[in-house]
Design an enzyme around this catalytic site. Structure first.
Site, PDB file in Angstrom:
ATOM      1  CG  HIS A   1      -0.277   0.350   2.484  1.00  0.00           C
ATOM      2  ND1 HIS A   1       0.379  -0.582   3.226  1.00  0.00           N
ATOM      3  CD2 HIS A   1      -0.127   1.524   3.130  1.00  0.00           C
ATOM      4  CE1 HIS A   1       0.894  -0.012   4.292  1.00  0.00           C
ATOM      5  NE2 HIS A   1       0.609   1.278   4.265  1.00  0.00           N
TER       6      HIS A   1
HETATM    7  C1  UD1 Z   1      -2.139   5.254   6.378  1.00  0.00           C
HETATM    8  C2  UD1 Z   1      -0.869   5.666   7.120  1.00  0.00           C
HETATM    9  C3  UD1 Z   1       0.194   4.586   6.991  1.00  0.00           C
HETATM   10  C4  UD1 Z   1      -0.350   3.221   7.361  1.00  0.00           C
HETATM   11  C5  UD1 Z   1      -1.592   2.941   6.537  1.00  0.00           C
HETATM   12  C6  UD1 Z   1      -2.149   1.557   6.893  1.00  0.00           C
HETATM   13  C7  UD1 Z   1      -0.352   8.096   7.122  1.00  0.00           C
HETATM   14  C8  UD1 Z   1       0.567   9.098   6.586  1.00  0.00           C
HETATM   15  N1  UD1 Z   1      -0.298   6.875   6.549  1.00  0.00           N
HETATM   16  O1  UD1 Z   1      -1.856   5.232   5.026  1.00  0.00           O
HETATM   17  O2  UD1 Z   1       1.255   4.908   7.858  1.00  0.00           O
HETATM   18  O3  UD1 Z   1       0.646   2.231   7.109  1.00  0.00           O
HETATM   19  O4  UD1 Z   1      -2.558   3.973   6.810  1.00  0.00           O
HETATM   20  O5  UD1 Z   1      -3.386   1.279   6.464  1.00  0.00           O
HETATM   21  O6  UD1 Z   1      -1.089   8.385   8.028  1.00  0.00           O
HETATM   22  N2  UD1 Z   1      -9.156   4.819   2.082  1.00  0.00           N
HETATM   23  C9  UD1 Z   1     -10.376   4.170   2.020  1.00  0.00           C
HETATM   24  N3  UD1 Z   1     -10.918   3.745   3.191  1.00  0.00           N
HETATM   25  C10 UD1 Z   1     -10.336   3.976   4.397  1.00  0.00           C
HETATM   26  C11 UD1 Z   1      -9.102   4.649   4.437  1.00  0.00           C
HETATM   27  C12 UD1 Z   1      -8.530   5.059   3.282  1.00  0.00           C
HETATM   28  O7  UD1 Z   1     -10.925   3.964   0.975  1.00  0.00           O
HETATM   29  O8  UD1 Z   1     -10.889   3.587   5.418  1.00  0.00           O
HETATM   30  C13 UD1 Z   1      -8.518   5.275   0.823  1.00  0.00           C
HETATM   31  C14 UD1 Z   1      -8.716   6.757   0.640  1.00  0.00           C
HETATM   32  O9  UD1 Z   1      -9.307   6.952  -0.580  1.00  0.00           O
HETATM   33  C15 UD1 Z   1      -7.332   7.336   0.664  1.00  0.00           C
HETATM   34  C16 UD1 Z   1      -6.406   6.153   0.516  1.00  0.00           C
HETATM   35  O10 UD1 Z   1      -7.155   4.984   0.858  1.00  0.00           O
HETATM   36  O11 UD1 Z   1      -7.105   8.271  -0.361  1.00  0.00           O
HETATM   37  C17 UD1 Z   1      -5.242   6.302   1.437  1.00  0.00           C
HETATM   38  O12 UD1 Z   1      -5.674   6.520   2.790  1.00  0.00           O
HETATM   39  P1  UD1 Z   1      -4.856   7.468   3.800  1.00  0.00           P
HETATM   40  O13 UD1 Z   1      -5.562   7.527   5.101  1.00  0.00           O
HETATM   41  O14 UD1 Z   1      -4.499   8.732   3.111  1.00  0.00           O
HETATM   42  O15 UD1 Z   1      -3.472   6.777   4.018  1.00  0.00           O
HETATM   43  P2  UD1 Z   1      -3.036   5.249   3.959  1.00  0.00           P
HETATM   44  O16 UD1 Z   1      -2.407   5.017   2.622  1.00  0.00           O
HETATM   45  O17 UD1 Z   1      -4.148   4.362   4.376  1.00  0.00           O
END
Ligand code: UD1
Length: 389
Positions: free
Chosen positions: A223
């Site tokens: 991821h």
């Molecule tokens: C975050 C953490 C990372 C951790 C990871 C584990 C930061 C900087 N990063 O990254 O350290 O390893 O979580 O999961 O805080 N999304 C969904 N559903 C959700 C959450 C996210 O669809 O419940 C999608 C969103 O569209 C988003 C993307 O996933 O744009 C990334 O989510 P985000 O919370 O920005 O960071 P992670 O990549 O999950």
């Protein structure tokens, strides 16, 4: 501490969770406070950084985490927007609740955002999993780690190398305490409840025989933006996974970011094989069962490096560096980056039976949270009584 009164003018320990890797770290901490320091009030705050069912709700149930007292519902956004939104929503909560300290875990955006609000308001910050450094500032989590540690008043570490990192950054040794790994507390407490991999596959509509293959099976998670956000990196990674699946069946638990990018870049065909199982993000007990039974793990996660080390399962980390060097020096972890050749060689080595078996690092014994509670409660009381004189 168990029989001591908590002063009525000393607020609760506010415990912050925001994203998936926070939940398994916070669950044992809350349990340790209620079991060993029941007089200390706690308040569970969810920033809402992760919000969907797969990334959030199932983990709360699996980890027996209480329902959050407050949810800030920040959701997704750029790093700046997400961090700013947590800060904006957290500040009035801090004013209203007046906690004795704010306890943050790990390195996600919510960790830094809450620490920063507290520091400006002179509310003590407690950082669990302090001092880990990848020395790679291109990683958003590294920025969160460095800054949170600078702001923290009490720092709890998982491995001794963290103390050298903190000393180099000018953080006084008396603020830092080596307690072990709360993530491994969760793993040990839940291992007996882990779901069998055959059941997980069956429930997802896949042939359970895939995880009973005589070769064993591999587990994959991916991821990190550096691996999944550019087609030039993601396509060769998926190609090498597809090739690996010819040799050993692979179970992938796909983060929403990765699933979205695979679709956007038109790469789904690379994973279209009867020996590749594509699952949504898994519950904690499903993932624990999958990991414990795996012959190998391929991942760019921080937590999986530690969990595989604790389980003695060889892990190939698809990153050039790690902030958890003990998993490489003592555990089962090998860094292979995103180079297909290195990944192939790593897989070869494990399938020949020459993978690392490693040993469990010092104080990864299931009692880290207990040590934190035992240290923090008297620290807060002493600070409180000093402030009155
Ligand atoms: C975050 C953490 C990372 C951790 C990871 C584990 C930061 C900087 N990063 O990254 O350290 O390893 O979580 O999961 O805080 N999304 C969904 N559903 C959700 C959450 C996210 O669809 O419940 C999608 C969103 O569209 C988003 C993307 O996933 O744009 C990334 O989510 P985000 O919370 O920005 O960071 P992670 O990549 O999950």
């Amino acid at each position: 501490m168990a029989d001591k009164q908590w002063p009525s003018d000393l607020g609760p320990v506010a415990c912050i969770v925001g994203a998936r890797p926070n939940f398994m770290k916070m669950a044992p901490i809350l349990r340790a406070f209620s079991a060993h320091c029941p007089a200390v009030p706690t308040l569970l705050v969810h920033t809402g950084q992760h919000y969907d069912k797969d990334m959030n709700d199932r983990l709360f149930v699996d980890l027996r985490l209480p329902h959050p007292d407050i949810n800030l519902e920040v959701g997704s956004g750029t790093h700046a927007v997400q961090t700013a939104e947590v800060m904006r929503r957290f500040e009035p909560l801090l004013d209203a609740q007046r906690p004795s300290c704010v306890l943050v875990v790990g390195d996600v955006n919510s960790t830094l955002a809450c620490a920063l609000v507290c520091a400006k308001k002179q509310v003590p910050v407690v950082h669990v999993e302090a001092g880990l450094r990848s020395h790679d500032r291109a990683m958003p989590e590294e920025i969160n780690r460095v800054l949170t540690d600078q702001l923290a008043d009490r720092l709890y570490t998982t491995e001794r190398s963290a103390h050298d990192n903190l000393a180099r950054e000018g953080i006084a040794a008396e603020r830092v305490s080596f307690v072990g790994n709360v993530m491994i507390d969760s793993l040990l407490a839940n291992r007996q409840f882990a779901h069998p991999p055959t059941q997980t596959l069956q429930q997802a509509g896949f042939d359970p025989a895939l995880v009973s293959d005589p070769q064993g099976y591999g587990v994959v998670t991916l991821h990190r933006p550096s691996n999944v956000d550019q087609v030039e990196t993601l396509a060769p990674l998926l190609a090498v996974l597809s090739e690996t699946a010819q040799r050993i069946p692979l179970v992938l638990a796909l983060h929403p970011r990765t699933r979205g990018n695979i679709e956007r870049f038109g790469l789904a065909h690379l994973l279209c094989s009867p020996r590749v199982v594509l699952l949504p993000p898994q519950g904690y007990l499903e993932m624990l069962g999958l990991l414990a039974g795996a012959r190998l793990v391929l991942s760019d996660s921080g937590g999986l490096q530690e969990e595989t080390t604790a389980l003695g399962v060889p892990c190939l980390t698809l990153r050039a560096n790690t902030e958890r060097p003990i998993t490489v020096d003592q555990g089962t972890n090998t860094l292979v980056g995103s180079d297909p050749l290195a990944i192939r060689q790593g897989v070869d080595q494990i399938l020949r039976g020459a993978g690392k078996s490693g040993r469990v690092p010092e104080l990864w014994d299931g009692r880290a949270a207990e040590r934190i509670a035992a240290d923090l409660a008297p620290w807060l009381l002493a600070r409180h009584s000093a402030s009155r004189h």
